[in-house]
Design a protein around this motif. Sequence first.
Motif, PDB file in Angstrom:
ATOM      1  N   LEU A 210     -10.517 -10.752  -0.591  1.00  0.00           N
ATOM      2  CA  LEU A 210     -10.629  -9.287  -0.650  1.00  0.00           C
ATOM      3  C   LEU A 210     -11.657  -8.764   0.356  1.00  0.00           C
ATOM      4  O   LEU A 210     -11.437  -7.723   0.979  1.00  0.00           O
ATOM      5  N   ASP A 211     -12.743  -9.493   0.527  1.00  0.00           N
ATOM      6  CA  ASP A 211     -13.741  -9.078   1.512  1.00  0.00           C
ATOM      7  C   ASP A 211     -13.148  -9.091   2.918  1.00  0.00           C
ATOM      8  O   ASP A 211     -13.423  -8.190   3.733  1.00  0.00           O
TER       9      ASP A 211
ATOM     10  N   ASP B 277      -6.173  -0.145   1.953  1.00  0.00           N
ATOM     11  CA  ASP B 277      -7.186   0.788   1.478  1.00  0.00           C
ATOM     12  C   ASP B 277      -7.801   0.317   0.160  1.00  0.00           C
ATOM     13  O   ASP B 277      -7.379  -0.694  -0.424  1.00  0.00           O
ATOM     14  N   GLU B 278      -8.780   1.077  -0.315  1.00  0.00           N
ATOM     15  CA  GLU B 278      -9.509   0.690  -1.524  1.00  0.00           C
ATOM     16  C   GLU B 278      -8.625   0.611  -2.768  1.00  0.00           C
ATOM     17  O   GLU B 278      -8.740  -0.335  -3.549  1.00  0.00           O
ATOM     18  N   PRO B 279      -7.738   1.594  -3.020  1.00  0.00           N
ATOM     19  CA  PRO B 279      -6.875   1.474  -4.198  1.00  0.00           C
ATOM     20  C   PRO B 279      -6.004   0.211  -4.166  1.00  0.00           C
ATOM     21  O   PRO B 279      -5.775  -0.425  -5.203  1.00  0.00           O
ATOM     22  N   THR B 280      -5.552  -0.167  -2.975  1.00  0.00           N
ATOM     23  CA  THR B 280      -4.732  -1.376  -2.865  1.00  0.00           C
ATOM     24  C   THR B 280      -5.584  -2.618  -3.102  1.00  0.00           C
ATOM     25  O   THR B 280      -5.140  -3.571  -3.761  1.00  0.00           O
ATOM     26  N   LEU B 281      -6.806  -2.621  -2.599  1.00  0.00           N
ATOM     27  CA  LEU B 281      -7.708  -3.737  -2.859  1.00  0.00           C
ATOM     28  C   LEU B 281      -7.958  -3.899  -4.353  1.00  0.00           C
ATOM     29  O   LEU B 281      -7.968  -5.033  -4.873  1.00  0.00           O
ATOM     30  N   ALA B 282      -8.140  -2.797  -5.049  1.00  0.00           N
ATOM     31  CA  ALA B 282      -8.357  -2.863  -6.493  1.00  0.00           C
ATOM     32  C   ALA B 282      -7.133  -3.427  -7.200  1.00  0.00           C
ATOM     33  O   ALA B 282      -7.249  -4.200  -8.167  1.00  0.00           O
TER      34      ALA B 282
ATOM     35  N   ALA C 135     -10.860  -6.119   3.334  1.00  0.00           N
ATOM     36  CA  ALA C 135     -11.634  -4.883   3.465  1.00  0.00           C
ATOM     37  C   ALA C 135     -12.281  -4.788   4.841  1.00  0.00           C
ATOM     38  O   ALA C 135     -12.247  -3.729   5.487  1.00  0.00           O
TER      39      ALA C 135
ATOM     40  N   ARG D   9      -9.919  -3.864   7.424  1.00  0.00           N
ATOM     41  CA  ARG D   9      -9.257  -2.592   7.118  1.00  0.00           C
ATOM     42  C   ARG D   9      -7.723  -2.737   7.100  1.00  0.00           C
ATOM     43  O   ARG D   9      -6.985  -1.921   7.636  1.00  0.00           O
TER      44      ARG D   9
ATOM     45  N   GLN E 222       0.822  -1.203   0.000  1.00  0.00           N
ATOM     46  CA  GLN E 222       0.000   0.000   0.000  1.00  0.00           C
ATOM     47  C   GLN E 222       0.862   1.261   0.000  1.00  0.00           C
ATOM     48  O   GLN E 222       0.617   2.209  -0.774  1.00  0.00           O
TER      49      GLN E 222
END
Length: 442
Positions: free
Chosen positions: A78-79, A88-93, A82, A85, A28
């Motif tokens: 991924l769930d 973050d969202e960009p890293t999950l994508a 998330a 936590r 990240q």
Amino acid sequence: MNAADLRLPVDVPSTALFTDRYELTMLQAALRSGTADRRSVFEVFTRRLPEGRRYGVVAGTGRVLDAVENFRFDSGVLDFLAAQRIVDEPTLAWLADYRFRGDIWGYPEGEVYFPGSPILRVEGTFAEAVLLETVILSILNHDSAVAAAASRMAVAAGDRPLIEMGARRTHELAAVAAARAAYVGGFTSTSDLAAGFRYSIPTVGTSAHAFTLLHDSERDAFTAQVDSLGGGTTLLVDTYDVTEAVRTAVEIAGPELGAVRIDSGDLLLLAHRVRQQLDDLGATKTKIVVTSDLDEYAIASLAAAPVDAYGVGTQLVTGSGHPTCSMVYKLVARADEAGPDAPLRPVAKKSMGGKTSLGGRKWAARRPDAAGVAEAEVVGTGPVPPELADHQLITELVRGGEVVAREPLDAVRDRHAAARAGLPLSATQLSRGEPVLPTEYL
């Protein structure tokens, strides 16, 4: 065959969470700083062998290749990330599209290694390579420890076969890996059916003391086993009185009884007595198998005994006192910018306490003496000297994310036997000593 293709119940849907949290937090931060796409080279090596060991054994490479192929962040993973936590969202994508597309080079499985040997080299972007650190070390440290113990036991056993029997002494998934590593190190069979199913390792096993205790008499137990499995079976003869059990076993199965197993007592004394008794009863071809907390030293002490095979459990699956090889995964070179052709610069940790490392993308060769016996492990970062060109050790394993070097386990086992045979004779001594080859750096 890729183990994942077998769809065994012991498989997991993804190896992506076989990792430490800080691999993802580093990812990240690197994505945010713009350094995640820098071309990078990581190497696996160990700074020292376990105390007293003279060589190490590379094992688990085939499992590493499977793990890299299955390193996928599916929706469930991924769930979880998330919900917790963790990133973050960009890293999950970014993780949702993760596939290792780099290159992996390394010592072929079954080879021996020494302090500083670049056992595995992972090349790609920092982001894709750093994520593999934990799972690679987990596999190589465990499997190489078991294989090293197995190799020492195989040396002690000589031509007598070794049976891996450690499934009940370790984690159920580790048991399968341990059986595979033991086979690489020189064992001939396993009691673990999952290992037999997954890796085609020969399996063996007949009965435990519980089977004898189940029956009203030892004679009834032996009769039931012979009726079920035939006269070539192995009868366990130390539940009550060994002498009486051997006599009963031959009476029931006849002189063609396959084997008897001794699992307790003074194995050296009992093996001699049982051999004499079997011969006197005409069962001259009946073999003697011994078990009971054996290690390489106990096996060596039985070299002069009339023993035909050894079954080993606890000491094998725990590395015979050294359950890890202390391998590390270090960044040794990286580029200043993104791009597959960006030039690399050596990098290395500098610290107190012996945890320094040598920077630069390395090659390795094993220099032979005039008689063809290995005399040094040579590791370098510059051009390979012409006289070492034909003695290089590192081979290509993964190219552009695709495995290119999967091979049968029997080939790995044969490679280890050949590699060990190419070392100085002192490598096979069980007494404590220094690595049998020095590591030279160029």
